[in-house]
Motif scaffolding. Structure first.
Motif, PDB file in Angstrom:
ATOM      1  N   GLU A 267       0.836  -1.206   0.000  1.00 46.53           N
ATOM      2  CA  GLU A 267       0.000   0.000   0.000  1.00 46.53           C
ATOM      3  C   GLU A 267       0.873   1.260   0.000  1.00 46.53           C
ATOM      4  O   GLU A 267       0.623   2.203  -0.761  1.00 46.53           O
ATOM      5  CB  GLU A 267      -0.929  -0.006   1.219  1.00 46.53           C
ATOM      6  CG  GLU A 267      -1.851   1.192   1.280  1.00 46.53           C
ATOM      7  CD  GLU A 267      -2.719   1.209   2.525  1.00 46.53           C
ATOM      8  OE1 GLU A 267      -3.423   2.229   2.714  1.00 46.53           O
ATOM      9  OE2 GLU A 267      -2.692   0.251   3.324  1.00 46.53           O
ATOM     10  N   ARG A 268       1.921   1.278   0.839  1.00 46.82           N
ATOM     11  CA  ARG A 268       2.822   2.435   0.867  1.00 46.82           C
ATOM     12  C   ARG A 268       3.541   2.602  -0.477  1.00 46.82           C
ATOM     13  O   ARG A 268       3.686   3.714  -0.983  1.00 46.82           O
ATOM     14  CB  ARG A 268       3.841   2.307   2.002  1.00 46.82           C
ATOM     15  CG  ARG A 268       3.286   2.606   3.378  1.00 46.82           C
ATOM     16  CD  ARG A 268       4.388   2.661   4.438  1.00 46.82           C
ATOM     17  NE  ARG A 268       5.150   1.433   4.536  1.00 46.82           N
ATOM     18  CZ  ARG A 268       4.788   0.369   5.264  1.00 46.82           C
ATOM     19  NH1 ARG A 268       3.689   0.404   5.987  1.00 46.82           N
ATOM     20  NH2 ARG A 268       5.552  -0.709   5.295  1.00 46.82           N
ATOM     21  N   LEU A 269       3.996   1.494  -1.071  1.00 50.18           N
ATOM     22  CA  LEU A 269       4.674   1.562  -2.369  1.00 50.18           C
ATOM     23  C   LEU A 269       3.745   2.108  -3.450  1.00 50.18           C
ATOM     24  O   LEU A 269       4.169   2.899  -4.296  1.00 50.18           O
ATOM     25  CB  LEU A 269       5.205   0.184  -2.773  1.00 50.18           C
ATOM     26  CG  LEU A 269       6.407  -0.332  -1.989  1.00 50.18           C
ATOM     27  CD1 LEU A 269       6.723  -1.771  -2.376  1.00 50.18           C
ATOM     28  CD2 LEU A 269       7.617   0.557  -2.209  1.00 50.18           C
ATOM     29  N   GLU A 270       2.482   1.703  -3.421  1.00 47.73           N
ATOM     30  CA  GLU A 270       1.511   2.208  -4.400  1.00 47.73           C
ATOM     31  C   GLU A 270       1.299   3.713  -4.231  1.00 47.73           C
ATOM     32  O   GLU A 270       1.233   4.449  -5.214  1.00 47.73           O
ATOM     33  CB  GLU A 270       0.186   1.462  -4.270  1.00 47.73           C
ATOM     34  CG  GLU A 270       0.251   0.042  -4.785  1.00 47.73           C
ATOM     35  CD  GLU A 270      -0.996  -0.771  -4.466  1.00 47.73           C
ATOM     36  OE1 GLU A 270      -1.863  -0.309  -3.685  1.00 47.73           O
ATOM     37  OE2 GLU A 270      -1.114  -1.884  -5.009  1.00 47.73           O
ATOM     38  N   MET A 271       1.214   4.178  -2.974  1.00 48.25           N
ATOM     39  CA  MET A 271       1.033   5.609  -2.733  1.00 48.25           C
ATOM     40  C   MET A 271       2.232   6.402  -3.229  1.00 48.25           C
ATOM     41  O   MET A 271       2.091   7.446  -3.869  1.00 48.25           O
ATOM     42  CB  MET A 271       0.804   5.876  -1.235  1.00 48.25           C
ATOM     43  CG  MET A 271      -0.565   5.475  -0.743  1.00 48.25           C
ATOM     44  SD  MET A 271      -0.808   5.907   0.997  1.00 48.25           S
ATOM     45  CE  MET A 271      -0.223   4.430   1.796  1.00 48.25           C
ATOM     46  N   ALA A 272       3.427   5.913  -2.937  1.00 47.35           N
ATOM     47  CA  ALA A 272       4.644   6.614  -3.348  1.00 47.35           C
ATOM     48  C   ALA A 272       4.796   6.603  -4.864  1.00 47.35           C
ATOM     49  O   ALA A 272       5.171   7.617  -5.463  1.00 47.35           O
ATOM     50  CB  ALA A 272       5.867   5.986  -2.682  1.00 47.35           C
ATOM     51  N   THR A 273       4.486   5.490  -5.498  1.00 45.69           N
ATOM     52  CA  THR A 273       4.615   5.375  -6.950  1.00 45.69           C
ATOM     53  C   THR A 273       3.700   6.358  -7.664  1.00 45.69           C
ATOM     54  O   THR A 273       4.056   6.903  -8.710  1.00 45.69           O
ATOM     55  CB  THR A 273       4.316   3.928  -7.397  1.00 45.69           C
ATOM     56  OG1 THR A 273       5.253   3.057  -6.753  1.00 45.69           O
ATOM     57  CG2 THR A 273       4.422   3.768  -8.901  1.00 45.69           C
ATOM     58  N   ARG A 274       2.570   6.626  -7.084  1.00 46.87           N
ATOM     59  CA  ARG A 274       1.619   7.582  -7.669  1.00 46.87           C
ATOM     60  C   ARG A 274       2.260   8.961  -7.847  1.00 46.87           C
ATOM     61  O   ARG A 274       1.943   9.687  -8.783  1.00 46.87           O
ATOM     62  CB  ARG A 274       0.384   7.669  -6.771  1.00 46.87           C
ATOM     63  CG  ARG A 274      -0.638   8.628  -7.243  1.00 46.87           C
ATOM     64  CD  ARG A 274      -1.868   8.574  -6.372  1.00 46.87           C
ATOM     65  NE  ARG A 274      -2.735   9.685  -6.732  1.00 46.87           N
ATOM     66  CZ  ARG A 274      -3.472  10.336  -5.887  1.00 46.87           C
ATOM     67  NH1 ARG A 274      -3.494   9.987  -4.618  1.00 46.87           N
ATOM     68  NH2 ARG A 274      -4.222  11.331  -6.279  1.00 46.87           N
ATOM     69  N   PHE A 275       3.161   9.328  -6.936  1.00 50.83           N
ATOM     70  CA  PHE A 275       3.783  10.655  -6.967  1.00 50.83           C
ATOM     71  C   PHE A 275       5.273  10.598  -7.352  1.00 50.83           C
ATOM     72  O   PHE A 275       5.996  11.563  -7.149  1.00 50.83           O
ATOM     73  CB  PHE A 275       3.617  11.346  -5.611  1.00 50.83           C
ATOM     74  CG  PHE A 275       2.184  11.682  -5.299  1.00 50.83           C
ATOM     75  CD1 PHE A 275       1.550  12.739  -5.938  1.00 50.83           C
ATOM     76  CD2 PHE A 275       1.461  10.930  -4.387  1.00 50.83           C
ATOM     77  CE1 PHE A 275       0.229  13.050  -5.665  1.00 50.83           C
ATOM     78  CE2 PHE A 275       0.137  11.235  -4.105  1.00 50.83           C
ATOM     79  CZ  PHE A 275      -0.484  12.302  -4.751  1.00 50.83           C
ATOM     80  N   ARG A 276       5.698   9.495  -7.929  1.00 52.79           N
ATOM     81  CA  ARG A 276       7.108   9.381  -8.328  1.00 52.79           C
ATOM     82  C   ARG A 276       7.321  10.064  -9.677  1.00 52.79           C
ATOM     83  O   ARG A 276       6.621   9.755 -10.646  1.00 52.79           O
ATOM     84  CB  ARG A 276       7.506   7.912  -8.422  1.00 52.79           C
ATOM     85  CG  ARG A 276       8.955   7.716  -8.820  1.00 52.79           C
ATOM     86  CD  ARG A 276       9.326   6.265  -8.850  1.00 52.79           C
ATOM     87  NE  ARG A 276      10.642   6.096  -9.459  1.00 52.79           N
ATOM     88  CZ  ARG A 276      11.335   4.988  -9.396  1.00 52.79           C
ATOM     89  NH1 ARG A 276      10.855   3.928  -8.762  1.00 52.79           N
ATOM     90  NH2 ARG A 276      12.512   4.920  -9.967  1.00 52.79           N
ATOM     91  N   PRO A 277       8.284  10.985  -9.750  1.00 52.00           N
ATOM     92  CA  PRO A 277       8.570  11.624 -11.038  1.00 52.00           C
ATOM     93  C   PRO A 277       9.150  10.615 -12.031  1.00 52.00           C
ATOM     94  O   PRO A 277       9.809   9.655 -11.630  1.00 52.00           O
ATOM     95  CB  PRO A 277       9.629  12.682 -10.703  1.00 52.00           C
ATOM     96  CG  PRO A 277       9.682  12.765  -9.228  1.00 52.00           C
ATOM     97  CD  PRO A 277       9.124  11.495  -8.677  1.00 52.00           C
TER      98      PRO A 277
END
Length: 196
Positions: free
Chosen positions: A21-31
């Motif tokens: 879940e944390r990885l999905e959230m971070a990936t959403r905002f990864r440049p």
């Protein structure tokens, strides 16, 4: 019991789901192209305090997590009042090419455990930086990550490492001097400005 890829600890399915879940959230905002990689230690225990999780109705960040969120915005030269709309602030953080990643992808119970896990995961962290993130600059911001500075200096990202003192001026010599690395967003922003 399985071993978690994010922290190396034996764990259960709930732990694995939370990491994903944390990885999905971070990936959403990864440049797409990371200009500045802010390298932290580990995510907070409370999911509401996770940097890449915009608050939902009725939720609130802890005081420390709110202050951290604002400091990371300042590092990207985003005004602190942008934190009023976290979703928009995170999108702007991404647009400016900033990405916050943790050396250990799971919360740690104690600083001692965190220090051991960061040391144990050092080769994995270096590989992630070199081959996955490929940032233009790397800024270590975590206390435990500070132990990795000598390794970072010797690897292929050594010339892209930004270590700043309290004045915010870039100084690679700080890695061996014992001086504290930049801890405020303004210090990080100032150190990055010196590179432009």
């Amino acid at each position: 019991m399985r071993v978690c890829d994010g922290c190396g600890a034996p764990t259960d399915e709930a732990h694995i789901r939370q990491r994903i879940e944390r990885l999905e959230m971070a990936t959403r905002f990864r440049p797409i192209h990371i200009q500045v990689l802010l390298l932290g230690d580990a995510p907070p225990i409370r999911i509401e305090d996770y940097f890449y999780r915009p608050l939902r109705n009725g939720e609130s960040r802890s005081a420390g997590a709110k202050a951290f969120f604002i400091e990371m915005l300042k590092a990207a030269s985003i005004a602190p009042d942008a934190a009023a709309n976290e979703e928009a602030a995170l999108a702007e953080f991404q647009r400016r090419g900033f990405y916050l990643a943790d050396a250990i992808e799971c919360p740690m119970a104690t600083p001692e455990e965190l220090g051991v896990r960061v040391t144990d995961a050092s080769s994995t962290v270096l590989k992630r930086i070199e081959f996955s993130y490929r940032p233009k600059h790397v800024v270590p911001i975590g206390a435990a990550v500070k132990s990795l500075i000598p390794l970072l200096q010797r690897c292929s990202v050594g010339d892209r490492l930004v270590v700043a003192d309290a004045t915010g001026v870039r100084s690679d010599a700080l890695a061996t001097s014992g001086t504290e690395i930049a801890t405020t967003g303004a210090q990080i922003a100032t150190a990055l400005a010196h590179l432009a």
